[in-house]
Design an enzyme around this catalytic site. Structure first.
Site, PDB file in Angstrom:
ATOM      1  N   ALA A   9      -9.040   1.030   3.427  1.00 17.85           N
ATOM      2  CA  ALA A   9      -8.405   2.357   3.499  1.00 17.85           C
ATOM      3  C   ALA A   9      -6.989   2.287   2.927  1.00 17.85           C
ATOM      4  O   ALA A   9      -6.025   2.720   3.563  1.00 17.85           O
ATOM      5  CB  ALA A   9      -8.368   2.831   4.957  1.00 17.85           C
ATOM      6  N   TYR A  11      -4.341   2.292  -0.827  1.00 22.03           N
ATOM      7  CA  TYR A  11      -3.858   3.243  -1.836  1.00 22.03           C
ATOM      8  C   TYR A  11      -4.996   3.789  -2.689  1.00 22.03           C
ATOM      9  O   TYR A  11      -4.898   4.871  -3.243  1.00 22.03           O
ATOM     10  CB  TYR A  11      -2.828   2.560  -2.739  1.00 22.03           C
ATOM     11  N   VAL A  12      -6.075   2.998  -2.810  1.00 22.71           N
ATOM     12  CA  VAL A  12      -7.216   3.461  -3.610  1.00 22.71           C
ATOM     13  C   VAL A  12      -8.296   4.063  -2.722  1.00 22.71           C
ATOM     14  O   VAL A  12      -8.729   5.204  -2.929  1.00 22.71           O
ATOM     15  CB  VAL A  12      -7.787   2.293  -4.457  1.00 22.71           C
ATOM     16  N   LEU A 159      -6.782   5.561 -11.244  1.00 26.21           N
ATOM     17  CA  LEU A 159      -5.698   6.441 -10.778  1.00 26.21           C
ATOM     18  C   LEU A 159      -4.352   5.714 -10.859  1.00 26.21           C
ATOM     19  O   LEU A 159      -4.300   4.486 -10.811  1.00 26.21           O
ATOM     20  CB  LEU A 159      -5.941   6.897  -9.335  1.00 26.21           C
ATOM     21  N   LEU A 223      -1.725  -1.022 -21.054  1.00 28.40           N
ATOM     22  CA  LEU A 223      -0.634  -0.169 -20.559  1.00 28.40           C
ATOM     23  C   LEU A 223       0.641  -0.985 -20.366  1.00 28.40           C
ATOM     24  O   LEU A 223       1.731  -0.585 -20.796  1.00 28.40           O
ATOM     25  CB  LEU A 223      -1.040   0.492 -19.232  1.00 28.40           C
ATOM     26  N   CYS A 272      -0.608  -3.733  -9.495  1.00 32.05           N
ATOM     27  CA  CYS A 272      -1.728  -4.030 -10.404  1.00 32.05           C
ATOM     28  C   CYS A 272      -1.384  -4.749 -11.705  1.00 32.05           C
ATOM     29  O   CYS A 272      -2.048  -5.712 -12.057  1.00 32.05           O
ATOM     30  CB  CYS A 272      -2.457  -2.729 -10.739  1.00 32.05           C
ATOM     31  N   PHE A 273      -0.377  -4.243 -12.431  1.00 41.00           N
ATOM     32  CA  PHE A 273      -0.201  -4.723 -13.805  1.00 41.00           C
ATOM     33  C   PHE A 273      -0.085  -6.254 -13.878  1.00 41.00           C
ATOM     34  O   PHE A 273      -0.816  -6.912 -14.603  1.00 41.00           O
ATOM     35  CB  PHE A 273       1.027  -4.083 -14.463  1.00 41.00           C
ATOM     36  N   LYS A 335       8.019   3.028  -8.591  1.00 39.11           N
ATOM     37  CA  LYS A 335       8.205   4.202  -9.442  1.00 39.11           C
ATOM     38  C   LYS A 335       8.396   5.408  -8.540  1.00 39.11           C
ATOM     39  O   LYS A 335       8.252   5.293  -7.318  1.00 39.11           O
ATOM     40  CB  LYS A 335       7.047   4.395 -10.396  1.00 39.11           C
TER      41      LYS A 335
HETATM   42  P1  NAI Z   1      -4.460  -1.968  -0.251  1.00 38.03           P
HETATM   43  O1  NAI Z   1      -3.935  -3.293   0.139  1.00 38.03           O
HETATM   44  O2  NAI Z   1      -3.602  -0.752  -0.126  1.00 38.03           O
HETATM   45  O3  NAI Z   1      -5.794  -1.667   0.607  1.00 38.03           O
HETATM   46  C1  NAI Z   1      -6.793  -2.596   0.843  1.00 38.03           C
HETATM   47  C2  NAI Z   1      -7.282  -2.414   2.266  1.00 38.03           C
HETATM   48  O4  NAI Z   1      -8.452  -3.210   2.450  1.00 38.03           O
HETATM   49  C3  NAI Z   1      -6.282  -2.859   3.334  1.00 38.03           C
HETATM   50  O5  NAI Z   1      -5.987  -1.782   4.195  1.00 38.03           O
HETATM   51  C4  NAI Z   1      -7.026  -3.987   4.080  1.00 38.03           C
HETATM   52  O6  NAI Z   1      -6.762  -3.997   5.474  1.00 38.03           O
HETATM   53  C5  NAI Z   1      -8.470  -3.640   3.804  1.00 38.03           C
HETATM   54  N1  NAI Z   1      -9.387  -4.759   3.948  1.00 38.03           N
HETATM   55  C6  NAI Z   1      -9.286  -6.007   3.435  1.00 38.03           C
HETATM   56  N2  NAI Z   1     -10.365  -6.740   3.781  1.00 38.03           N
HETATM   57  C7  NAI Z   1     -11.164  -5.930   4.519  1.00 38.03           C
HETATM   58  C8  NAI Z   1     -12.423  -6.115   5.154  1.00 38.03           C
HETATM   59  N3  NAI Z   1     -13.082  -7.273   5.052  1.00 38.03           N
HETATM   60  N4  NAI Z   1     -12.950  -5.090   5.839  1.00 38.03           N
HETATM   61  C9  NAI Z   1     -12.290  -3.902   5.933  1.00 38.03           C
HETATM   62  N5  NAI Z   1     -11.098  -3.666   5.341  1.00 38.03           N
HETATM   63  C10 NAI Z   1     -10.547  -4.674   4.641  1.00 38.03           C
HETATM   64  O7  NAI Z   1      -4.989  -2.123  -1.733  1.00 38.03           O
HETATM   65  P2  NAI Z   1      -5.126  -0.981  -2.858  1.00 38.03           P
HETATM   66  O8  NAI Z   1      -3.833  -0.746  -3.540  1.00 38.03           O
HETATM   67  O9  NAI Z   1      -5.867   0.167  -2.283  1.00 38.03           O
HETATM   68  O10 NAI Z   1      -6.040  -1.730  -3.906  1.00 38.03           O
HETATM   69  C11 NAI Z   1      -7.403  -2.001  -3.654  1.00 38.03           C
HETATM   70  C12 NAI Z   1      -8.045  -2.478  -4.934  1.00 38.03           C
HETATM   71  O11 NAI Z   1      -7.988  -1.439  -5.912  1.00 38.03           O
HETATM   72  C13 NAI Z   1      -7.365  -3.687  -5.576  1.00 38.03           C
HETATM   73  O12 NAI Z   1      -8.340  -4.495  -6.162  1.00 38.03           O
HETATM   74  C14 NAI Z   1      -6.499  -3.069  -6.658  1.00 38.03           C
HETATM   75  O13 NAI Z   1      -6.284  -3.956  -7.716  1.00 38.03           O
HETATM   76  C15 NAI Z   1      -7.338  -1.899  -7.097  1.00 38.03           C
HETATM   77  N6  NAI Z   1      -6.596  -0.789  -7.671  1.00 38.03           N
HETATM   78  C16 NAI Z   1      -5.394  -0.394  -7.142  1.00 38.03           C
HETATM   79  C17 NAI Z   1      -4.705   0.681  -7.690  1.00 38.03           C
HETATM   80  C18 NAI Z   1      -3.398   1.114  -7.106  1.00 38.03           C
HETATM   81  O14 NAI Z   1      -2.743   1.952  -7.743  1.00 38.03           O
HETATM   82  N7  NAI Z   1      -2.975   0.637  -5.953  1.00 38.03           N
HETATM   83  C19 NAI Z   1      -5.235   1.440  -8.817  1.00 38.03           C
HETATM   84  C20 NAI Z   1      -6.518   0.987  -9.251  1.00 38.03           C
HETATM   85  C21 NAI Z   1      -7.148  -0.099  -8.710  1.00 38.03           C
END
Ligand code: NAI
Length: 480
Positions: A9, A11-12, A159, A223, A272-273, A335
């Site tokens: 849950a 940012y994505v 996104l 990018l 990410c980058f 940003k």
């Molecule tokens: P985040 O760290 O905000 O969220 C990940 C969530 O997954 C955390 O809340 C964590 O507690 C949960 N989690 C981890 N292991 C778990 C499990 N076994 N069971 C249940 N929950 C679990 O990460 P974010 O930014 O959302 O990124 C997620 C993925 O999306 C990454 O691979 C990232 O590279 C990719 N991504 C991120 C973007 C961004 O702008 N933040 C954009 C596009 C892709």
């Protein structure tokens, strides 16, 4: 009713699922996470992430067809489609440390899916993963499947934080990769049907699994490369008297190049980058392509160079020392329009200035004091591995204060560094700021947001990235 469960849950996971729920009233969406505080926040009025428009979307569907829960296993078991959107940080230890993606969270999610499932499922990679991850996930799922059919799809997310809701409402494209088997194609169609509720068919691209996985890494690498390219030019502009904004404008007018993502700055940040390029570099090395790896590494090297160059410019301009001087830091997020500080250039710039013994007074409209102190006390890559948290040294604690107002931050300061392009920094009363600062008063604009000429008229010595230098700055050359 189709049931979707999203593991992660963040940012994505949060915004993407909220938009799917909003656009598809006939689908039930449950976002699950192992983090209790995160889920509690998603169920409250204070969402865990700041993103323009997100509150509205969540309010419209939460409790109707959008739910947030910590009961991960129950909702995975009940789902037809399981998105996995867990974090995939850079490995900090062991094989590939500092480059390879750490797939621990992904693997544990996959094992859990295999353990709890009692019906066929489509498992969707939403996280950014190394190319060929789907193969590994497929192996985990099928070796533990108890006869259940799992179809793996890659559906990377494009996104951008700060405009996530806009991007999700009108994506440039949705990319779905799957196996070229009848089962794979059926799964692709099922996911296509979800997006088709609001995304025009011609914007939904389908490919094989590996192309989809690699496209996400490639898009981020391209990018980031644009930013490093324009930042490299900014250094040359300062050396020659050219103006980087004029150069970017002229270059971007070429329809083959285009105008976007050509703003010079103190450097790129975000979760990410850097992570995705390092991952790409590692994959190239593992595939015996050292020249290709070296090419992409330069994008990160230039980014690091740009941050170092900025710090050196600040210190050199202020008689080669900032020791004991108050420096106001305006903006800490990577940003504008986000509270996310992962890999923000502000961390490196602040650490650089602290290393030269400056006293920092930091203000960001969306980042709180705890977060800033945590960021400044962590080692590189540790932000996603909270266990390696290090206490801030007592001297550093004394050197940093975090305030809730730009005027407070700049009062009695010798210099102001603008590190995030928040709109409010464009309209500050700079005359008032100047009057309350030590003289000579410096502004180092790391995002090219201020009107340089106006500030000069007030009396500031102004440094803007890639712009012709003031006589003062020319006399105090900074060596990167
Ligand atoms: P985040 O760290 O905000 O969220 C990940 C969530 O997954 C955390 O809340 C964590 O507690 C949960 N989690 C981890 N292991 C778990 C499990 N076994 N069971 C249940 N929950 C679990 O990460 P974010 O930014 O959302 O990124 C997620 C993925 O999306 C990454 O691979 C990232 O590279 C990719 N991504 C991120 C973007 C961004 O702008 N933040 C954009 C596009 C892709």
């Amino acid at each position: 009713m189709v049931k979707i469960c999203c593991i992660g849950a963040g940012y994505v996971g949060g915004p993407t699922m909220a938009v799917i729920a909003l656009k598809c009233a006939s689908i039930e969406v449950v976002v699950v996470d192992i983090s209790v505080p995160r889920i509690t926040a998603w169920n409250s009025d204070q969402l865990p992430i700041y993103e323009p428009g997100l509150d509205d979307v969540v309010k419209q569907c939460r409790g109707k067809n959008l739910f947030f829960s910590t009961d991960v296993e129950k909702h995975v078991r009940e789902a037809d489609i399981v998105f996995v959107s867990v974090n995939t940080p850079t490995k900090t230890r062991g094989l590939g440390a500092g480059k390879a993606a750490d797939l621990t969270y992904w693997e544990s999610a996959a094992r859990m899916i295999a353990d709890v499932s009692k019906s066929d499922k489509i498992v969707v990679e939403k996280s950014t993963v190394p190319v060929k991850t789907a193969e590994a996930i497929e192996k985990i799922l099928t070796h533990n499947s108890k006869g259940i059919n799992f179809q793996i799809l890659s559906n990377p997310e494009f996104l951008a934080e700060g405009t996530a809701i806009e991007d999700l409402f009108q994506p440039d494209r949705v990319l779905i990769g799957g196996r070229e088997t009848p089962g794979g194609q059926k799964a692709i169609q099922a996911l296509k049907d979800v997006y088709a509720h609001w995304v025009p068919e011609e914007n939904i691209i389908t490919t094989n699994l590996w192309s989809a996985e690699l496209s996400k890494l490639a898009a981020n690498a391209f990018l980031a490369q644009r930013i490093s390219s324009v930042n490299a030019m900014s250094a040359l502009c300062e050396a020659t008297g050219a103006n980087v904004s004029q150069v970017s404008y002229a270059v971007g007018k070429d329809s083959r190049i285009g105008p976007k993502f050509l703003n010079a700055s103190v450097g790129f940040g975000g979760s990410c980058f850097q992570k995705d390029i390092l991952n790409l570099v590692y994959i190239c090395e593992c595939n015996g392509l050292p020249e290709v790896a070296e090419y992409w590494k330069q994008v990160i090297k230039i980014n690091d160079y740009q941050k170092t160059r900025f710090v050196n410019r600040v210190v050199a301009s202020m008689f080669n020392t900032v020791s004991g001087k108050k420096v106001a830091i305006l903006g800490f997020a990577f940003k504008k329009d986000t509270g996310d500080t992962r890999e923000t250039p502000a961390i490196d710039v602040c650490k650089g200035l602290l290393g030269d013994k400056a006293n920092l007074s930091i203000y960001d409209p969306q980042v709180n004091e705890d977060q800033i102190r945590r960021d400044l006390s962590m080692n590189k890559f540790d932000w996603d591995h909270p266990l390696h948290l290090q206490p801030m040294s007592p001297t550093t604690v004394k050197q940093v204060s975090v305030v809730w107002d730009a005027y407070m931050a700049t009062k009695d300061a010798h210099a102001v560094c603008i590190l995030t392009e928040w709109d409010e920094f464009k309209t500050l009363d700079y005359k008032k700021i100047y009057d309350n600062m030590q003289k000579p008063a410096f502004i180092f604009d790391g995002r090219n947001v201020v009107d340089k000429e106006k500030l000069r008229e007030i009396g500031f010595i102004v440094y803007s990235i890639g712009k012709p230098l003031d006589a003062w700055l020319k006399d105090m050359p900074a060596v990167a």
